[in-house]
Design a protein around this motif. Structure first.
Motif, PDB file in Angstrom:
ATOM      1  N   ILE A 163       0.851  -1.185   0.000  1.00 47.79           N
ATOM      2  CA  ILE A 163       0.000   0.000   0.000  1.00 47.79           C
ATOM      3  C   ILE A 163       0.888   1.236   0.000  1.00 47.79           C
ATOM      4  O   ILE A 163       1.670   1.449   0.922  1.00 47.79           O
ATOM      5  N   LEU A 164       0.799   2.017  -1.065  1.00 49.62           N
ATOM      6  CA  LEU A 164       1.675   3.178  -1.210  1.00 49.62           C
ATOM      7  C   LEU A 164       0.825   4.443  -1.302  1.00 49.62           C
ATOM      8  O   LEU A 164      -0.004   4.581  -2.204  1.00 49.62           O
ATOM      9  N   ASP A 165       1.017   5.344  -0.366  1.00 48.22           N
ATOM     10  CA  ASP A 165       0.237   6.581  -0.355  1.00 48.22           C
ATOM     11  C   ASP A 165       1.044   7.676  -1.055  1.00 48.22           C
ATOM     12  O   ASP A 165       2.035   8.139  -0.518  1.00 48.22           O
ATOM     13  N   GLU A 166       0.608   8.047  -2.221  1.00 42.22           N
ATOM     14  CA  GLU A 166       1.284   9.049  -3.052  1.00 42.22           C
ATOM     15  C   GLU A 166       2.796   8.811  -3.147  1.00 42.22           C
ATOM     16  O   GLU A 166       3.592   9.662  -2.736  1.00 42.22           O
ATOM     17  N   PRO A 167       3.183   7.667  -3.711  1.00 44.18           N
ATOM     18  CA  PRO A 167       4.619   7.335  -3.750  1.00 44.18           C
ATOM     19  C   PRO A 167       5.424   8.249  -4.666  1.00 44.18           C
ATOM     20  O   PRO A 167       6.641   8.329  -4.515  1.00 44.18           O
ATOM     21  N   THR A 168       4.766   8.946  -5.589  1.00 43.22           N
ATOM     22  CA  THR A 168       5.545   9.750  -6.533  1.00 43.22           C
ATOM     23  C   THR A 168       5.528  11.235  -6.209  1.00 43.22           C
ATOM     24  O   THR A 168       6.053  12.027  -6.973  1.00 43.22           O
ATOM     25  N   SER A 169       4.931  11.607  -5.071  1.00 45.24           N
ATOM     26  CA  SER A 169       4.852  13.042  -4.791  1.00 45.24           C
ATOM     27  C   SER A 169       6.248  13.577  -4.478  1.00 45.24           C
ATOM     28  O   SER A 169       7.016  12.966  -3.743  1.00 45.24           O
ATOM     29  N   GLY A 170       6.554  14.703  -5.075  1.00 45.45           N
ATOM     30  CA  GLY A 170       7.845  15.332  -4.798  1.00 45.45           C
ATOM     31  C   GLY A 170       9.011  14.750  -5.573  1.00 45.45           C
ATOM     32  O   GLY A 170      10.149  15.097  -5.318  1.00 45.45           O
ATOM     33  N   LEU A 171       8.738  13.840  -6.515  1.00 45.68           N
ATOM     34  CA  LEU A 171       9.835  13.266  -7.291  1.00 45.68           C
ATOM     35  C   LEU A 171       9.940  13.949  -8.651  1.00 45.68           C
ATOM     36  O   LEU A 171       8.960  14.490  -9.166  1.00 45.68           O
ATOM     37  N   ASP A 172      11.149  13.889  -9.254  1.00 47.01           N
ATOM     38  CA  ASP A 172      11.280  14.469 -10.587  1.00 47.01           C
ATOM     39  C   ASP A 172      10.828  13.447 -11.638  1.00 47.01           C
ATOM     40  O   ASP A 172      10.652  12.262 -11.324  1.00 47.01           O
ATOM     41  N   PRO A 173      10.585  13.893 -12.866  1.00 43.89           N
ATOM     42  CA  PRO A 173      10.016  12.998 -13.878  1.00 43.89           C
ATOM     43  C   PRO A 173      10.778  11.679 -14.052  1.00 43.89           C
ATOM     44  O   PRO A 173      10.155  10.631 -14.238  1.00 43.89           O
ATOM     45  N   ASN A 174      12.118  11.725 -13.971  1.00 39.59           N
ATOM     46  CA  ASN A 174      12.872  10.478 -14.118  1.00 39.59           C
ATOM     47  C   ASN A 174      12.588   9.514 -12.973  1.00 39.59           C
ATOM     48  O   ASN A 174      12.420   8.328 -13.174  1.00 39.59           O
ATOM     49  N   GLN A 175      12.545  10.097 -11.785  1.00 38.65           N
ATOM     50  CA  GLN A 175      12.302   9.254 -10.613  1.00 38.65           C
ATOM     51  C   GLN A 175      10.884   8.677 -10.653  1.00 38.65           C
ATOM     52  O   GLN A 175      10.662   7.535 -10.270  1.00 38.65           O
ATOM     53  N   ILE A 176       9.939   9.496 -11.148  1.00 37.87           N
ATOM     54  CA  ILE A 176       8.562   9.012 -11.250  1.00 37.87           C
ATOM     55  C   ILE A 176       8.519   7.800 -12.173  1.00 37.87           C
ATOM     56  O   ILE A 176       7.879   6.789 -11.876  1.00 37.87           O
ATOM     57  N   ARG A 177       9.267   7.881 -13.282  1.00 41.60           N
ATOM     58  CA  ARG A 177       9.287   6.760 -14.218  1.00 41.60           C
ATOM     59  C   ARG A 177       9.881   5.510 -13.551  1.00 41.60           C
ATOM     60  O   ARG A 177       9.374   4.405 -13.707  1.00 41.60           O
TER      61      ARG A 177
END
Lengths: 252, 247
Positions: A163-177
């Motif tokens: 269960i991940l609550d907003e795991p991509t918040s605050g990351l840059d586009p590369n990290q989001i990928r």
């Protein structure tokens, strides 16, 4: 049929939570199978985080039940939580521990046997792109790396439900990928639920979409159906989450 | 599972300089006093010899040093206990522990015992220091034992109260101030006790510690300490549970 039962990792029935002033989550039901990635969408305050906190035993539901791999979370929390990995909105990091120490702690807390501990830590570090950072103190890592440590903490014990609550918040586009890739890889042996505000993220990663609004599930479809019926997630999200807002304003 | 939390707490305590600085300060203060009392004893020893049944160095050296040790532990308890839960809450790390397959009792007891291990070290050092007196004369081991036991009980009571106050807030400083205030009040409450409200005396931590300090192991005091410790540990668990219920 039996195979279906084995693959059922999470089943939520009539789950609600009433805060003293308002209802946070209003009697929701859903089930998840192994290998499924579920995207949880909804405007702020829709009840996403409340739902996740209830699924992980951080908040007691007012009514309803949660079964994790067939174990009742409320009756046998200790057994049920072994199958759970959770990344809260703010990653629960000990700033003055090193990455390895922290992951070792997370693994021991989730009852990873001591002889598998080192290999579990090394493997997780590799999955989360933390190779070579093992000895670094968490407080000195950048936001993106801290987020990865948070994710690593949730998966180090190979849980069945992640269960991940907003795991991509605050990351840059590369990290989001990278996080998207990671979620895809995790889904081979687990069920993953994650919440987000980015609709395109859901389209890329999820098998299924669930939209919450004011504590209710207002939309629950397989990604395949959405593509087939050519539903635009953007449009449906705006439609479902804005149409109820006027009576709400009048009430206030 | 309590062990995992205990190990983690000790690790966090001893990687920071706080624990080492505190241990040093306590040891310096207590050794200084110990030597001071020993000097006094050596000075008045000739006069003591003229009294029938004179007090030995157990009464003149050990009793006052342990009495001071109790005050020192009272002062440093807030520094150790404030971060136990308040800091976990402030840094949002409590979620990690609550999401793990642990009971709240495991978390609370693990944290309680971590402070007790620290105090245990202080008490072991002090006892070793006191035991060196046996090299130069006869030591009353019974009195030393009752002092050690008394100090363990007060230290455990301080920690239990500190832990509870730490569970109430997310501000470590507030937890520390609250602990300090309540402990001092409970320490000196017997001053407020007159003839009509003599029961206040029974609430005083100092009163109960004094019995041990004089070498008397009183069942009433033992029960008082055990009830005190159990009450605050249970209150802590209940408070964390209530938080989980109401969000």
């Amino acid at each position: 049929m039996t195979e279906e039962a084995v693959n059922l990792t999470l089943s939520v029935e009539n789950l609600s939570h009433r805060y003293s002033a308002f209802t946070g989550v209003n009697s929701i039901n859903f089930e998840m199978r192994r290998g499924e990635v579920l995207g949880l969408l909804g405007p702020n305050g829709a009840g996403k985080s409340t739902t996740m906190r209830m699924l992980t035993g951080n908040l007691a539901p007012s009514t309803g039940s949660v079964l994790i791999c067939g174990v009742d979370l409320l009756k046998n929390p200790d057994t049920a939580k072994i199958h759970l990995g959770y990344l809260p909105e703010i990653p629960p990091l000990y700033q003055n521990m090193s990455v390895d120490e922290y992951l070792r702690l997370a693994a021991t807390l989730h009852r990873v046997a001591s002889h598998c501990l080192e290999s579990a830590v090394i493997e997780t570090r590799h999955h989360c792109g933390l190779d070579g950072r093992g000895r670094q103190i968490i407080g000195t890592l950048s936001k993106g790396f801290q987020q990865r440590v948070g994710i690593a903490q949730a998966i180090v014990h190979n849980p069945d439900v992640i269960i991940l609550d907003e795991p991509t918040s605050g990351l840059d586009p590369n990290q989001i990928r990278e996080v998207r890739h990671l979620i895809g890889a995790l889904a081979t042996h687990s069920s993953v639920i994650f919440s987000t505000h980015i609709l395109s993220e859901v389209e890329n990663v999820c098998d299924r979409v669930l939209i919450m609004h004011q504590g209710d599930i207002v939309f629950d479809r397989k990604m395949g159906d959405i593509h087939q019926q050519q539903i635009h997630l953007d449009a449906i999200f705006t439609d479902l989450t804005q149409k109820h807002e006027n009576p709400e304003e009048q009430r206030q | 599972m309590t062990g995992i939390i205990l190990k983690k707490e000790l690790h966090m305590l001893f990687v920071s300089p706080l624990a080492w600085i505190l241990l040093t300060i306590i040891q310096v203060i207590l050794t200084w006093t110990f030597l001071g009392r020993l000097d006094v004893f050596l000075e008045i020893q000739p006069q003591l010899l003229q009294i029938a049944n004179p007090p030995g160095f157990t009464e003149i050296v050990i009793t006052p040093v342990f009495a001071l040790a109790a005050i020192v532990l009272l002062m440093i308890t807030p520094l150790l206990s404030m971060r136990l839960l308040a800091e976990e809450r402030r840094n949002h790390t409590l979620t990690l522990l609550i999401s793990a397959p642990l009971s709240l009792a495991d978390i609370v007891l693990g944290k309680f015992f971590s402070v007790m291990v620290f105090f245990g070290m202080v008490i072991v050092l002090l006892s070793t220091l006191s035991a060196t007196l046996a090299l130069g004369g006869t030591l009353d081991w019974g009195v030393l034992f009752s002092n050690v036991l008394g100090l363990l009980f007060v230290a455990a009571s301080f920690s239990a109260l500190g832990l509870y106050l730490s569970s109430l807030t997310s501000q470590p400083v507030i937890a520390a101030l609250g602990t300090m205030g309540i402990l001092l009040a409970l320490w000196v409450i017997d001053l407020a006790a007159g003839n009509t409200n003599a029961w206040l005396r029974d609430l005083s931590l100092l009163r109960h510690f004094e019995r041990f300090n004089q070498g008397v192991i009183d069942t009433f005091s033992v029960v008082y300490f055990i009830l005190f410790i159990a009450t605050f540990l249970i209150l802590t668990i209940r408070h964390l549970d209530a938080e989980r219920l109401h969000g």
